[in-house]
Design a protein around this motif. Structure first.
Motif, PDB file in Angstrom:
ATOM      1  N   ALA A 203     -51.852  94.615 -24.609  1.00 24.71           N
ATOM      2  CA  ALA A 203     -51.251  94.885 -23.295  1.00 24.71           C
ATOM      3  C   ALA A 203     -52.328  95.135 -22.243  1.00 24.71           C
ATOM      4  N   MET A 204     -53.352  95.893 -22.594  1.00 28.09           N
ATOM      5  CA  MET A 204     -54.429  96.154 -21.625  1.00 28.09           C
ATOM      6  C   MET A 204     -55.229  94.896 -21.341  1.00 28.09           C
ATOM      7  N   ALA A 205     -55.436  94.064 -22.358  1.00 30.51           N
ATOM      8  CA  ALA A 205     -56.193  92.835 -22.148  1.00 30.51           C
ATOM      9  C   ALA A 205     -55.417  91.845 -21.290  1.00 30.51           C
ATOM     10  N   ALA A 206     -54.071  91.927 -21.317  1.00 31.64           N
ATOM     11  CA  ALA A 206     -53.246  90.966 -20.556  1.00 31.64           C
ATOM     12  C   ALA A 206     -53.278  91.219 -19.061  1.00 31.64           C
TER      13      ALA A 206
ATOM     14  N   SER B 231     -48.482  84.232 -17.308  1.00 34.16           N
ATOM     15  CA  SER B 231     -48.805  84.503 -18.719  1.00 34.16           C
ATOM     16  C   SER B 231     -48.659  85.981 -19.041  1.00 34.16           C
ATOM     17  N   ARG B 232     -49.048  86.832 -18.052  1.00 38.05           N
ATOM     18  CA  ARG B 232     -48.936  88.268 -18.278  1.00 38.05           C
ATOM     19  C   ARG B 232     -47.484  88.686 -18.471  1.00 38.05           C
ATOM     20  N   ALA B 233     -46.571  88.103 -17.656  1.00 47.81           N
ATOM     21  CA  ALA B 233     -45.154  88.435 -17.780  1.00 47.81           C
ATOM     22  C   ALA B 233     -44.615  88.009 -19.143  1.00 47.81           C
ATOM     23  N   HIS B 234     -45.037  86.843 -19.608  1.00 51.59           N
ATOM     24  CA  HIS B 234     -44.581  86.374 -20.926  1.00 51.59           C
ATOM     25  C   HIS B 234     -45.081  87.281 -22.042  1.00 51.59           C
ATOM     26  N   ILE B 235     -46.369  87.674 -21.926  1.00 50.43           N
ATOM     27  CA  ILE B 235     -46.948  88.548 -22.961  1.00 50.43           C
ATOM     28  C   ILE B 235     -46.250  89.900 -22.952  1.00 50.43           C
ATOM     29  N   GLN B 236     -46.004  90.447 -21.769  1.00 47.40           N
ATOM     30  CA  GLN B 236     -45.354  91.750 -21.679  1.00 47.40           C
ATOM     31  C   GLN B 236     -43.926  91.709 -22.231  1.00 47.40           C
ATOM     32  N   GLN B 237     -43.248  90.573 -22.024  1.00 53.02           N
ATOM     33  CA  GLN B 237     -41.907  90.433 -22.572  1.00 53.02           C
ATOM     34  C   GLN B 237     -41.937  90.463 -24.107  1.00 53.02           C
ATOM     35  N   GLN B 238     -42.905  89.778 -24.705  1.00 53.31           N
ATOM     36  CA  GLN B 238     -43.013  89.769 -26.164  1.00 53.31           C
ATOM     37  C   GLN B 238     -43.478  91.124 -26.705  1.00 53.31           C
TER      38      GLN B 238
ATOM     39  N   ARG C 148     -40.543  93.305 -26.876  1.00 49.53           N
ATOM     40  CA  ARG C 148     -39.735  92.944 -28.048  1.00 49.53           C
ATOM     41  C   ARG C 148     -40.358  93.531 -29.330  1.00 49.53           C
ATOM     42  N   ALA C 149     -41.692  93.403 -29.436  1.00 48.28           N
ATOM     43  CA  ALA C 149     -42.369  93.956 -30.617  1.00 48.28           C
ATOM     44  C   ALA C 149     -42.217  95.471 -30.656  1.00 48.28           C
ATOM     45  N   ASP C 150     -42.301  96.102 -29.487  1.00 50.20           N
ATOM     46  CA  ASP C 150     -42.159  97.562 -29.459  1.00 50.20           C
ATOM     47  C   ASP C 150     -40.748  97.983 -29.877  1.00 50.20           C
ATOM     48  N   ARG C 151     -39.767  97.176 -29.489  1.00 50.53           N
ATOM     49  CA  ARG C 151     -38.392  97.476 -29.885  1.00 50.53           C
ATOM     50  C   ARG C 151     -38.229  97.319 -31.405  1.00 50.53           C
TER      51      ARG C 151
END
Length: 631
Positions: free
Chosen positions: A440-443, A450-457, A460-463
């Motif tokens: 998350a920090m690297a994104a 790309s950042r929005a896509h990574i944050q969305q995933q 999901r992983a956090d959930r």
């Protein structure tokens, strides 16, 4: 009865008992290596007593030879003691010495006996109550001293065994010491005449008890069969005493009934005849019983070995069908007709080719058997069927208990495995959050798309991690009265409805006794599922309502999304069976776990007028819900 007759009967009884015990101990030597040596001791005791009888019957040379063979008694007992206490560290050296010096020591013993015979180590003298009694002389005293020395050595070996052994073997050694003390007390009177004491050897009248106590004390803790033998021996002894008392009474009354010829018969002869008759009955009992069984039940071959074979074969079975098949084969071979054994858990149907049936059934009182079609079977085969049925009934009881124990053990291992798996899953979920935070920090340094896509995933992983922790981690409740409508409204505000209509039919006064945070998790998971499946419909609807029934509160979550198929309903609350895209597969499993922790239930309903309905049931107050629950 004179004292002379009493002594002779005592020696005769001791000799007969010793011979019988020697034979029995030799037979048991297959199971206990030390028993043949003890059998030798018993045999020498029989010969020693026979020597005294021979002297009294005016066979002095034979009698003195047998009495002077006395050293072989303690020699055999020393041999027995060394074998009996074997397998210990303290006796290893003794065992090595014994193997080296066993034959020389036996040779010395035999040589001393032969010397006592050659140089007349004893003689015959008249003493109190006896016209002829054995007395030591010359080398005979060396014979006696050597006998005592061997007895002391044997008891020293037993003492070393007592120091190193525990349990039944130690109890046997204690019994041997007690019997040895009793034997020493009885045998002391044997040397009275040799010491010039004109005393009658009263203690020797009790000599039969010494051998019985010694052998019984030795083997009662080692061979279970001797306990059954002792039980029968006590029974026959009681019968013997009863017959003796009866003969004494009959002897006193014969004259009153005009039987003068019988009334003048000495009581000792009547008693002797009675004892011989009783012994003859004991010897004939088993052959006559076997003959009677063969006459009444022809063709029957029931014995201990057959029962042991049946029991062994039945114990090898590990399932009800196998037990039924094995029992059918064993019984069919025995009665030479096809027999089918039916058991309630074997799922077998009656075979039309079988003419005989054995049914084993279980009810509230236990297991029972029933023979069907055996009316025309011969009595011998019927008896075999009854015996086999009783054995099978016992085996069914044992097998049922073993299956229950195996099932309980399997469940315990499964539960332990789940606990370990839950702890491992929780630990892994915690560890996964560290690399996700780094991602998350690297994104933040990449482009917005790309950042929005990574944050969305990442969300999901956090959930997924949160769901895994909720399902596998420790679950501790802090319960209180929770206003249900206010809690539901709070959860509803956190959802993205996207045009889905939600109807709320809950009274403002309605409360439940629950942990508010965990109840929010339940509602969030149910509403997330409902929204995911009905959001794409133009008339999507969700309804939450309550129903109060006694001390139970029921909360319903309905939606008009696609109905859940029957195949999906079977595993609806199992983990990792989600059919929703992006779901973790743990939502409904978490709902069930939280409700169970509250002492409540959750279930899917299809009879509420909605395609999909879930019912949550809460009790008025569940005290156990305050205790921590572990995954």
């Amino acid at each position: 009865m004179s004292l002379l007759q009493a002594f002779e009967i005592s020696m005769l009884l001791t000799s007969v008992c010793a011979v019988l015990l020697a034979g029995w101990l030799l037979w048991q030597g297959k199971q206990q290596p030390a028993m043949p040596a003890l059998a030798g001791f018993a045999a020498m005791m029989a010969l020693w007593c026979a020597g005294h009888i021979a002297i009294m019957q005016h066979w002095p040379k034979v009698g003195m030879a047998l009495v002077l063979a006395n050293p072989l008694m303690p020699m055999f007992f020393l041999h027995f003691a060394l074998q009996f206490v074997a397998d210990g560290q303290r006796t290893d050296r003794l065992q090595r010495y014994w193997q080296r010096w066993k034959l020389p020591l036996y040779a010395v013993t035999v040589l001393l006996i032969a010397s006592s015979w050659y140089w007349r180590g004893g003689g015959v003298a008249s003493t109190a109550g006896f016209n002829a009694f054995f007395v030591f002389s010359g080398i005979g005293w060396l014979n006696l001293a050597y006998t005592v020395l061997l007895g002391v050595a044997a008891h020293l070996v037993l003492y070393l065994g007592w120091l190193q052994h525990t349990g039944n073997k130690r109890r046997s050694i204690v019994a041997m010491f007690l019997a040895g003390g009793w034997g020493l007390l009885l045998a002391t009177s044997f040397v009275f005449p040799s010491l010039g004491l004109n005393w009658y050897p009263y203690p020797m009248l009790l000599l039969p008890s010494y051998l019985l106590l010694l052998v019984y004390g030795v083997v009662r803790y080692q061979l279970l069969a001797i306990n059954a033998f002792a039980n029968k021996a006590l029974l026959w002894l009681g019968m013997l005493l009863l017959v003796l008392a009866l003969m004494a009474l009959v002897s006193a009354l014969l004259g009153q009934f005009g039987m003068q010829a019988l009334s003048v018969v000495p009581a000792s002869q009547l008693w002797l005849y009675s004892v011989l008759l009783l012994l003859l009955s004991a010897l004939c009992y088993r052959p006559l019983a076997s003959l009677a069984q063969k006459l009444i039940y022809p063709g029957v071959q029931l014995n201990e070995s057959l029962l042991a074979l049946w029991r062994e074969q039945l114990l090898l079975c590990d399932s009800w069908p196998q037990l039924a098949q094995q029992a059918s084969a064993l019984l069919s071979a025995q009665v030479r007709q096809k027999v089918q054994v039916l058991l309630p858990d074997a799922n077998m149907t009656p075979d039309s080719g079988a003419s005989l049936y054995l049914l084993c059934q279980r009810d509230d009182t236990g297991w029972h058997y029933q023979l069907q079609g055996w009316q025309d079977v011969t009595p011998g085969y019927r008896l075999q069927g009854e015996v086999f049925a009783a054995l099978l009934q016992s085996q069914c009881r044992i097998f049922e208990q073993s299956l229950k124990l195996a099932e309980a053990e399997r469940k315990r291992l499964d539960q332990q495995h789940l606990v370990e798996l839950g702890a491992l899953s929780a630990a892994m979920a915690h560890e996964l959050r560290n690399p996700l935070n780094i991602i998350a920090m690297a994104a933040t340094a990449i482009d917005a798309s790309s950042r929005a896509h990574i944050q969305q995933q990442l969300k999901r992983a956090d959930r997924l991690i949160a769901d895994l922790l909720n399902y596998a981690g420790k679950l501790q409740l802090h319960c209180a009265e929770v206003p249900l409508k206010a809690l539901v409204q709070t959860v509803m505000q956190q959802q993205d409805w996207q045009g889905v209509h939600c109807q709320l039919d809950i009274s403002a006064e309605q409360t439940v006794y629950a942990d508010s945070y965990r109840l929010q998790q339940v509602l969030i998971n149910l509403l997330d599922n409902a929204l995911a499946f009905c959001r794409q419909q133009s008339d999507a609807q969700i309804c939450l309502s309550t129903l109060q029934q006694g001390d139970q509160t029921r909360l319903y979550v309905h939606n008009n999304g696609p109905a859940i198929t029957a195949a999906q309903q079977a595993s609806l609350f199992q983990p990792f069976v989600s059919k929703r895209a992006g779901g973790s597969g743990l939502g409904l499993a978490i709902v069930r776990r939280i409700m169970q922790a509250h002492g409540g239930t959750v279930r899917h309903r299809t009879d509420m007028g909605w395609p999909v309905s879930f019912e949550l049931s809460f009790s008025a107050q569940i005290n156990t819900a305050k205790e921590p629950q572990h995954g």
